[in-house]
Enzyme design. Structure first.
Site, PDB file in Angstrom:
ATOM      1  N   GLU A 123       0.845  -1.209   0.000  1.00 17.92           N
ATOM      2  CA  GLU A 123       0.000   0.000   0.000  1.00 17.92           C
ATOM      3  C   GLU A 123       0.880   1.259   0.000  1.00 17.92           C
ATOM      4  O   GLU A 123       0.584   2.235  -0.689  1.00 17.92           O
ATOM      5  CB  GLU A 123      -0.940  -0.018   1.212  1.00 17.92           C
ATOM      6  CG  GLU A 123      -1.957  -1.165   1.135  1.00 17.92           C
ATOM      7  CD  GLU A 123      -2.917  -1.188   2.313  1.00 17.92           C
ATOM      8  OE1 GLU A 123      -2.437  -1.328   3.457  1.00 17.92           O
ATOM      9  OE2 GLU A 123      -4.132  -1.052   2.105  1.00 17.92           O
ATOM     10  N   GLU A 143      -3.241 -10.186   3.894  1.00 17.96           N
ATOM     11  CA  GLU A 143      -4.379  -9.838   4.754  1.00 17.96           C
ATOM     12  C   GLU A 143      -5.384 -10.986   4.827  1.00 17.96           C
ATOM     13  O   GLU A 143      -5.941 -11.273   5.891  1.00 17.96           O
ATOM     14  CB  GLU A 143      -5.080  -8.581   4.217  1.00 17.96           C
ATOM     15  CG  GLU A 143      -4.370  -7.276   4.522  1.00 17.96           C
ATOM     16  CD  GLU A 143      -3.275  -6.920   3.526  1.00 17.96           C
ATOM     17  OE1 GLU A 143      -2.843  -7.806   2.759  1.00 17.96           O
ATOM     18  OE2 GLU A 143      -2.831  -5.773   3.527  1.00 17.96           O
TER      19      GLU A 143
HETATM   20  C1  1HE Z   1       6.595  -8.398  12.303  1.00 18.48           C
HETATM   21  C2  1HE Z   1       5.950  -8.281  11.065  1.00 18.48           C
HETATM   22  C3  1HE Z   1       4.696  -7.644  11.035  1.00 18.48           C
HETATM   23  C4  1HE Z   1       7.820  -9.280  10.765  1.00 18.48           C
HETATM   24  N1  1HE Z   1       4.187  -7.189  12.203  1.00 18.48           N
HETATM   25  N2  1HE Z   1       6.047  -7.925  13.420  1.00 18.48           N
HETATM   26  N3  1HE Z   1       2.136  -8.516   7.176  1.00 18.48           N
HETATM   27  C5  1HE Z   1       2.364  -9.836   7.079  1.00 18.48           C
HETATM   28  O1  1HE Z   1       1.512 -10.662   7.252  1.00 18.48           O
HETATM   29  C6  1HE Z   1       3.794 -10.206   6.819  1.00 18.48           C
HETATM   30  C7  1HE Z   1       4.374 -10.853   8.060  1.00 18.48           C
HETATM   31  N4  1HE Z   1       5.818 -11.020   7.999  1.00 18.48           N
HETATM   32  C8  1HE Z   1       6.412 -11.977   7.239  1.00 18.48           C
HETATM   33  O2  1HE Z   1       5.801 -12.714   6.476  1.00 18.48           O
HETATM   34  C9  1HE Z   1       7.894 -12.129   7.398  1.00 18.48           C
HETATM   35  O3  1HE Z   1       8.281 -11.492   8.606  1.00 18.48           O
HETATM   36  C10 1HE Z   1       8.710 -11.479   6.242  1.00 18.48           C
HETATM   37  C11 1HE Z   1       8.544 -12.312   4.975  1.00 18.48           C
HETATM   38  C12 1HE Z   1       8.287 -10.036   5.989  1.00 18.48           C
HETATM   39  C13 1HE Z   1      10.214 -11.433   6.638  1.00 18.48           C
HETATM   40  O4  1HE Z   1      10.647 -12.746   7.020  1.00 18.48           O
HETATM   41  P1  1HE Z   1      12.013 -12.907   7.827  1.00 18.48           P
HETATM   42  O5  1HE Z   1      12.261 -14.387   7.957  1.00 18.48           O
HETATM   43  O6  1HE Z   1      13.076 -12.063   7.196  1.00 18.48           O
HETATM   44  O7  1HE Z   1      11.749 -12.227   9.274  1.00 18.48           O
HETATM   45  P2  1HE Z   1      10.912 -12.815  10.520  1.00 18.48           P
HETATM   46  O8  1HE Z   1      11.815 -13.719  11.313  1.00 18.48           O
HETATM   47  O9  1HE Z   1       9.603 -13.370  10.100  1.00 18.48           O
HETATM   48  O10 1HE Z   1      10.590 -11.491  11.354  1.00 18.48           O
HETATM   49  C14 1HE Z   1      11.607 -10.789  12.051  1.00 18.48           C
HETATM   50  C15 1HE Z   1      10.914 -10.057  13.179  1.00 18.48           C
HETATM   51  O11 1HE Z   1      10.018  -9.096  12.643  1.00 18.48           O
HETATM   52  C16 1HE Z   1      10.066 -10.969  14.043  1.00 18.48           C
HETATM   53  O12 1HE Z   1      10.064 -10.412  15.361  1.00 18.48           O
HETATM   54  P3  1HE Z   1      10.986 -11.055  16.520  1.00 18.48           P
HETATM   55  O13 1HE Z   1      10.693 -10.178  17.707  1.00 18.48           O
HETATM   56  O14 1HE Z   1      10.561 -12.477  16.663  1.00 18.48           O
HETATM   57  O15 1HE Z   1      12.407 -10.923  16.028  1.00 18.48           O
HETATM   58  C17 1HE Z   1       8.687 -10.831  13.453  1.00 18.48           C
HETATM   59  O16 1HE Z   1       7.659 -11.110  14.367  1.00 18.48           O
HETATM   60  C18 1HE Z   1       8.699  -9.355  13.112  1.00 18.48           C
HETATM   61  N5  1HE Z   1       7.749  -9.010  12.066  1.00 18.48           N
HETATM   62  N6  1HE Z   1       6.735  -8.841  10.122  1.00 18.48           N
HETATM   63  C19 1HE Z   1       4.853  -7.342  13.352  1.00 18.48           C
HETATM   64  N7  1HE Z   1       4.028  -7.447   9.917  1.00 18.48           N
HETATM   65  C20 1HE Z   1      -3.426  -0.834   7.124  1.00 18.48           C
HETATM   66  S1  1HE Z   1      -3.866  -2.433   6.857  1.00 18.48           S
HETATM   67  C21 1HE Z   1      -2.448  -3.285   6.327  1.00 18.48           C
HETATM   68  C22 1HE Z   1      -2.655  -4.724   6.598  1.00 18.48           C
HETATM   69  C23 1HE Z   1      -1.398  -5.513   6.480  1.00 18.48           C
HETATM   70  O17 1HE Z   1      -0.327  -4.997   6.207  1.00 18.48           O
HETATM   71  S2  1HE Z   1      -1.583  -7.180   6.757  1.00 18.48           S
HETATM   72  C24 1HE Z   1      -0.028  -7.859   6.343  1.00 18.48           C
HETATM   73  C25 1HE Z   1       0.869  -7.936   7.536  1.00 18.48           C
END
Ligand code: 1HE
Length: 269
Positions: A123, A143
């Site tokens: 977005e 989402e």
């Molecule tokens: C997060 C988030 C997040 C990572 N919110 N904390 N977005 C998603 O559904 C995407 C979710 N994220 C992922 O699929 C993956 O993290 C990635 C592909 C982006 C990256 O993977 P990777 O292996 O490099 O990193 P990771 O180990 O998954 O994440 C590293 C840290 O970032 C980890 O936290 P930690 O404290 O355990 O180290 C994750 O929890 C954190 N992290 N992504 C919170 N999104 C206005 S409406 C919009 C609606 C949306 O955007 S919905 C889609 C949300």
């Protein structure tokens, strides 16, 4: 920090989730939350808004990029669980205000994309005017899997670029498009090798910054609105915008420069 860019001062320097620097007329805004993959928390969306409504004097184009291995993982899901319905609608409106400040702001914005460009990250990317994608970039809307809907303007902006059918596919099936697919469908304007996107984005921004500000304004503000109008209304709006643009002293100077052989010709790139 990219060479020749100097850190922003004052208000923009206080935005701790962004790394903001300037080189001549180009502002570089880097999302700076790599430990969370640049997930957009309330603070980060507010800082983006603050940045784009407080551009320093002299800025004529901007570049947005992300620190770390990914451009942006979208909404900070850790904050989502805390919200009630009223809070949720206000939260979505806060994102709209921030991304409107980018799309309908003062200067054109180039997004440099790498790694995950998902959910709210997509977005954000689609509120920018030009997109450069490195080889590693990929696009998704998780989402659907998370049990939510887009809330940062995605349903209005993304179909205008790739069509309702492709956005439906991204949301219903969890399909992911790579950088080449993104380019084929018009989401991505420029492709770059990994590590080369920022230089490309900055070069584009420098070029954009040389245009007359009123021309850039017309492209950013009139063009998408005309596309939403009927042909008759659009043509009328176009005439008004054209008259405003060509009446500026800068347009007169530029037209005279061409006629006197002092301006560049259009050449094949
Ligand atoms: C997060 C988030 C997040 C990572 N919110 N904390 N977005 C998603 O559904 C995407 C979710 N994220 C992922 O699929 C993956 O993290 C990635 C592909 C982006 C990256 O993977 P990777 O292996 O490099 O990193 P990771 O180990 O998954 O994440 C590293 C840290 O970032 C980890 O936290 P930690 O404290 O355990 O180290 C994750 O929890 C954190 N992290 N992504 C919170 N999104 C206005 S409406 C919009 C609606 C949306 O955007 S919905 C889609 C949300």
């Amino acid at each position: 920090m990219t060479p020749s860019f100097v850190p922003a001062t004052g208000l923009l320097a206080a935005l701790d989730l962004l790394q903001i620097s300037q080189s001549d007329a180009v502002l570089h805004v880097r999302l700076n939350r790599p430990a969370k993959r640049n997930a957009i928390s309330d603070t980060l969306i507010q800082q983006l808004h603050t940045c784009f409504i407080n551009l320093p004097d002299g800025v004529k184009a901007a570049v947005v990029s992300g620190e770390g291995a990914h451009f942006c993982a979208g909404l900070d899901l850790a904050e989502l669980v805390e919200r009630d319905i009223h809070g949720a609608v206000l939260h979505s409106r806060m994102w709209h205000a921030a991304f409107d400040a980018i799309q309908f702001g003062a200067v054109p914005v180039v997004a440099v994309l790498h790694g995950a460009v998902v959910g709210g990250g997509l977005e954000l990317a689609t509120s920018c005017h030009i997109r450069v994608a490195e080889d590693s970039a990929y696009f998704g809307l998780p989402e659907g899997q998370r049990g939510i809907f887009v809330g940062g303007g995605g349903s209005a902006r993304i179909p205008r670029l790739i069509g309702v059918a492709r956005m439906t596919d991204l949301m219903l099936t969890g399909r992911v498009f790579d950088a080449d697919e993104g380019q084929q469908m018009g989401l991505v304007g420029y492709r770059a090798a990994d590590g080369a996107g920022l230089a490309r984005g900055i070069a584009l921004a420098r070029r954009i910054a040389t245009n007359a500000p009123m021309s850039n304004f017309a492209v950013m503000h009139a063009l998408p609105r005309i596309a939403d109008q009927s042909q008759s209304e659009g043509l009328f709006t176009e005439s008004l915008m054209a008259a405003v643009a060509e009446s500026t002293p800068e347009a007169q100077d530029r037209l005279r420069a061409f006629l006197e052989g002092r301006a560049g010709k259009v050449v094949k790139s």
